[in-house]
Motif scaffolding. Structure first.
Motif, PDB file in Angstrom:
ATOM      1  N   THR A  12       0.539   8.126 -12.828  1.00  0.00           N
ATOM      2  CA  THR A  12       1.541   7.874 -11.735  1.00  0.00           C
ATOM      3  C   THR A  12       2.928   8.515 -11.948  1.00  0.00           C
ATOM      4  O   THR A  12       3.304   8.488 -13.149  1.00  0.00           O
ATOM      5  CB  THR A  12       1.538   6.738 -11.031  1.00  0.00           C
ATOM      6  N   GLU A  16       6.022   7.074  -7.423  1.00  0.00           N
ATOM      7  CA  GLU A  16       4.958   6.355  -6.872  1.00  0.00           C
ATOM      8  C   GLU A  16       4.808   5.144  -7.448  1.00  0.00           C
ATOM      9  O   GLU A  16       4.524   4.101  -6.663  1.00  0.00           O
ATOM     10  CB  GLU A  16       3.816   7.315  -7.554  1.00  0.00           C
ATOM     11  N   MET A  20       4.462   1.591  -5.310  1.00  0.00           N
ATOM     12  CA  MET A  20       3.396   0.720  -5.422  1.00  0.00           C
ATOM     13  C   MET A  20       3.706  -0.659  -5.563  1.00  0.00           C
ATOM     14  O   MET A  20       2.874  -1.583  -5.062  1.00  0.00           O
ATOM     15  CB  MET A  20       2.454   1.002  -6.544  1.00  0.00           C
ATOM     16  N   CYS A  23       4.072  -2.345  -2.432  1.00  0.00           N
ATOM     17  CA  CYS A  23       2.489  -2.689  -1.728  1.00  0.00           C
ATOM     18  C   CYS A  23       2.066  -3.825  -2.521  1.00  0.00           C
ATOM     19  O   CYS A  23       1.174  -4.608  -1.780  1.00  0.00           O
ATOM     20  CB  CYS A  23       1.731  -1.397  -1.839  1.00  0.00           C
ATOM     21  N   LEU A 110      -4.213  -4.948  -4.675  1.00  0.00           N
ATOM     22  CA  LEU A 110      -4.531  -3.781  -5.570  1.00  0.00           C
ATOM     23  C   LEU A 110      -5.825  -3.219  -5.297  1.00  0.00           C
ATOM     24  O   LEU A 110      -6.064  -2.162  -5.263  1.00  0.00           O
ATOM     25  CB  LEU A 110      -4.397  -4.237  -6.986  1.00  0.00           C
ATOM     26  N   CYS A 118      -1.797   4.897   0.449  1.00  0.00           N
ATOM     27  CA  CYS A 118      -1.089   5.298  -0.669  1.00  0.00           C
ATOM     28  C   CYS A 118      -2.110   6.300  -1.466  1.00  0.00           C
ATOM     29  O   CYS A 118      -3.108   6.108  -1.715  1.00  0.00           O
ATOM     30  CB  CYS A 118      -0.800   4.436  -1.651  1.00  0.00           C
ATOM     31  N   HIS A 121      -2.979   5.078  -4.768  1.00  0.00           N
ATOM     32  CA  HIS A 121      -3.759   3.726  -4.920  1.00  0.00           C
ATOM     33  C   HIS A 121      -4.986   3.542  -5.779  1.00  0.00           C
ATOM     34  O   HIS A 121      -5.520   2.704  -6.587  1.00  0.00           O
ATOM     35  CB  HIS A 121      -4.028   3.094  -3.564  1.00  0.00           C
TER      36      HIS A 121
END
Length: 217
Positions: A12, A16, A20, A23, A110, A118, A121
């Motif tokens: 990543t 990014e 995350m 998230c 996750l 995303c 993800h």
């Protein structure tokens, strides 16, 4: 440690990884050496990413005898198996082996695609699966090292593997003497006596956690 350098966030980009974190309900905590991060009987919903320092995964019986089941150094994760199973009580303790900073991530967020969908993800899910597979191999190796009945057999099994993994007869292990004894499930004084005998036989030399194997066994 930069998140993109960790196995979980491998592949990543920095922006990014930061996206995350939002998230995954991320938060960070610091623990001094010896502090318990997770304890037996606790239920958890977050895995830990070691940003600095290291932690040990330990099992202690009712008589106080401790066994080290694993170790997570900077960049590695712990607690993901229990966090993925709702309300599953821990059978182990996780302790800071040295001053440590831990990043916690919500596993449920996750494992399920977020509303924002995303694109990166799926990369984290793939990375988590690979990490879990490696941990299964690590546990299998520990079973292999603790299968011999003699302390000598356990020591040589573990040290031989470390030399093979490092590709050199000289290597450094991640444990001090007490931790190595706990990992192999033996008494520390008996471990020290065995290492001393192996030195006398010319099989190895060691200083603290640095070892050199001198001839095949």
């Amino acid at each position: 440690m930069e998140l993109t350098q960790t196995p979980l966030f491998a592949g990543t980009q920095p922006q990014e990884a930061q996206a995350m974190l939002r998230c995954l309900g991320a938060y960070t905590r610091s623990y001094p050496r010896g502090d318990t991060i997770f304890h037996v009987g606790q239920t958890v919903d977050a895995l830990g990413v070691v940003l600095s320092g290291s932690v040990t995964i330990e099992s202690t019986d009712i008589w106080g005898a401790r066994s080290i089941l694993g170790r997570a150094a900077a960049g590695e994760i712990f607690g993901e198996t229990y966090a993925a199973i709702p309300n599953e009580p821990l059978l182990v303790d996780v302790t800071a082996a040295e001053d440590a900073q831990i990043l916690f991530l919500q596993v449920a967020k996750l494992l399920h695609t977020c509303p924002a969908s995303c694109t990166h993800h799926s990369r984290l899910i793939e990375n988590l699966l690979q990490i879990s597979a490696r941990k299964n191999l690590s546990l299998s190796r520990r079973i292999l090292h603790t299968t011999p009945k003699s302390i000598r057999g356990r020591v040589l099994s573990y040290l031989s593997e470390q030399a093979a993994l490092g590709g050199s007869p000289s290597f450094t292990i991640p444990f001090d003497r007490q931790q190595l004894a706990d990992y192999l499930g033996v008494d520390r004084s008996a471990l020290s006596a065995t290492l001393s005998k192996l030195r006398q036989e010319g099989i190895l030399t060691c200083r603290k956690n640095s070892f050199t194997l001198h001839r095949p066994v």
